[in-house]
Design an enzyme around this catalytic site. Structure first.
Site, PDB file in Angstrom:
ATOM      1  N   HIS A  68       0.862  -1.312  -0.076  1.00 39.05           N
ATOM      2  CA  HIS A  68      -0.212   0.244  -0.001  1.00 39.05           C
ATOM      3  C   HIS A  68       1.102   1.204  -0.050  1.00 39.05           C
ATOM      4  CE1 HIS A  68      -3.363   2.617   1.508  1.00 39.05           C
ATOM      5  NE2 HIS A  68      -4.010   2.163   1.395  1.00 39.05           N
ATOM      6  N   HIS A 141     -10.995  15.314 -51.431  1.00 38.75           N
ATOM      7  CA  HIS A 141     -10.266  13.629 -52.146  1.00 38.75           C
ATOM      8  C   HIS A 141      -9.456  13.531 -52.382  1.00 38.75           C
ATOM      9  CE1 HIS A 141     -14.465  12.725 -51.323  1.00 38.75           C
ATOM     10  NE2 HIS A 141     -14.857  14.455 -52.127  1.00 38.75           N
ATOM     11  N   LYS A 268      17.211  10.701 -49.234  1.00 34.33           N
ATOM     12  CA  LYS A 268      16.775  10.575 -48.504  1.00 34.33           C
ATOM     13  C   LYS A 268      16.119  11.678 -47.321  1.00 34.33           C
ATOM     14  CE  LYS A 268      13.129   7.920 -48.513  1.00 34.33           C
ATOM     15  NZ  LYS A 268      11.870   7.765 -48.613  1.00 34.33           N
ATOM     16  N   GLU A 275       5.132  12.524 -38.914  1.00 33.77           N
ATOM     17  CA  GLU A 275       4.882  10.963 -38.811  1.00 33.77           C
ATOM     18  C   GLU A 275       4.681  10.516 -37.511  1.00 33.77           C
ATOM     19  OE1 GLU A 275       6.255   9.141 -42.744  1.00 33.77           O
ATOM     20  OE2 GLU A 275       7.510   9.175 -41.365  1.00 33.77           O
TER      21      GLU A 275
END
Length: 430
Positions: A68, A141, A268, A275
């Site tokens: 506890h 869209h 890259k 992300e």
């Protein structure tokens, strides 16, 4: 929350040192209040305040036996106090201390998050105004629709964060709450005046009514608001992720000197911050669901919520603090490419003006369906052949009866789409 996503200021609030210091402050405030009621000798309170301290490793060792945490804490503090320890925790139950401590922690965490949100709003406002008139293609869209401006994209984020700020300030007020009402909330062994005294000293509001605990709907709302802010950040980050795609490349999150995008491909430049924000937003929504599961407890209290809250509340406040700071970094260092915006704007060879052609034909007396069919016929020719929309309109068997080349020149005008931008900014308070 793992160290990777924890910033120091927020992290400190959820450390055991902060928690036990707050718990000790509550115990001492309770003694002060009881002394005012002459239930505890003033001299004893003075001695306790002078001697009271705790030792975290010792608390952990005691807890191994007691199973506890509050009992272990009280026993450890009592070792330093000595004979006066008989007054410690008098009339209180564990949740009096724990829930009131949680109120202090959530208030402190909320103030950090509000400061974060305000800094993000400021960064968004600055960039929105800078790019107010920078025309780019709007997408519905994911497909080119009609022209908009990059500033309007940022102004939309600004406006949404203003709403989030307003909602979260209310959330801060709701969770800045404490209770010292005893085992089932009846104040049987401690008077309401003790609760009022402690809460006032801590800058909290006393709960209107409680059982052994503060009711968990309050925290569910708080966690839901955190999740909504996270969802907004995910929405904004997703926009930038799309705009950073090689095929689009209208905007890009900052890429620092020496940064690497891939262990295999040196070329890259990936939207890793955005992300990461999107990923952490999922954690916030999951934690909000867990907070809602905590609302329904047995009778005046069970302990099923406790283990959950020890994870979700630190993790969500830490994650959101991290996400907000990272997105501020993205906005402040955002790379914007106007030439690519213009190149994308003309990519569909004039199709973006189709609604203006439709409306003009209707103004010239054509029924809507007839006008729509004429415009769509010419638009589909552009889609299939890659020919210019204006040329197809002029070469059509019917359209030139209503619209001349001069008319089309006026219709194919980007400035038309920008004429109300300043009004929108004014409505948004920019």
């Amino acid at each position: 929350m793992i160290e990777r996503y924890s910033l120091p200021k927020m992290n400190a609030i959820w450390q055991e040192e902060f928690k036990f210091k707050t718990m000790l402050a509550i115990e001492i405030l309770a003694l002060e209040a009881l002394a005012k009621q002459k239930k505890v000798p003033q001299q004893a309170v003075a001695r306790i305040k002078k001697k009271a301290r705790f030792n975290i490793p010792q608390i952990k060792k005691i807890e191994e036996k007691t199973q506890h945490d509050v009992v272990a804490f009280v026993n450890n503090v009592a070792q330093y106090i000595g004979q006066d320890a008989k007054y410690l925790h008098m009339g209180l139950t564990s949740s009096d201390v724990l829930d009131t401590t949680l109120g202090v922690q959530l208030k402190a965490a909320s103030e950090i998050l509000i400061e974060d949100i305000e800094r993000l709003i400021k960064a968004l406002a600055k960039k929105a105004v800078r790019y107010q008139d920078m025309v780019c293609i709007g997408r519905t869209h994911g497909v080119h629709a009609e022209p908009t401006t990059f500033g309007l994209k940022l102004a939309l984020m600004y406006d949404e964060m203003q709403r989030n700020l307003k909602r979260f300030k209310l959330a801060r007020e709701e969770v800045s709450i404490g209770k010292i009402s005893g085992a089932v909330g009846t104040f049987a062994n401690v008077d309401p005046e003790v609760e009022s005294y402690i809460c006032k000293k801590l800058g909290l509001k006393p709960a209107n009514i409680s059982t052994q605990i503060i009711q968990r709907d309050i925290y569910a709302v708080f966690m839901a608001r955190i999740a909504i802010i996270g969802s907004s950040l995910e929405k904004f980050a997703t926009e930038i992720r799309h705009l950073q795609r090689t095929e689009v490349l209208e905007a890009e999150e900052p890429f620092g000197k020496g940064q690497k995008g891939s262990s295999a491909m040196p070329h890259k430049r990936n939207p890793v911050i955005c992300e990461r924000i999107c990923g952490l937003s999922r954690l916030l929504r999951g934690n909000a669901v867990a907070a809602m599961e905590n609302v329904a407890l047995w009778h005046e209290r069970d302990i099923s919520h406790s283990s959950v809250e020890r994870v979700i509340m630190p993790d969500s406040t830490l994650a959101l603090d991290y996400m907000l700071n990272k997105f501020i970094q993205v906005i402040e260092g955002l790379q914007v490419y106007p030439d690519n915006m213009l190149a994308n704007l003309v990519k569909t060879k004039g199709l973006i003006f189709s609604q203006r052609v439709l409306l003009e034909l209707m103004d010239r007396g054509l029924a809507r369906q007839k006008a729509y069919d004429l415009v769509q016929r010419c638009a589909m020719k552009t889609w299939k052949e890659g020919s210019y929309f204006r040329d197809n309109l002029l070469a059509d068997a019917d359209v030139p009866r209503f619209l001349s080349e001069k008319d089309l020149g006026k219709i194919f005008d980007l400035d038309y789409y920008l004429r109300n931008v300043k009004k929108i900014f004014k409505k948004a308070g920019l």
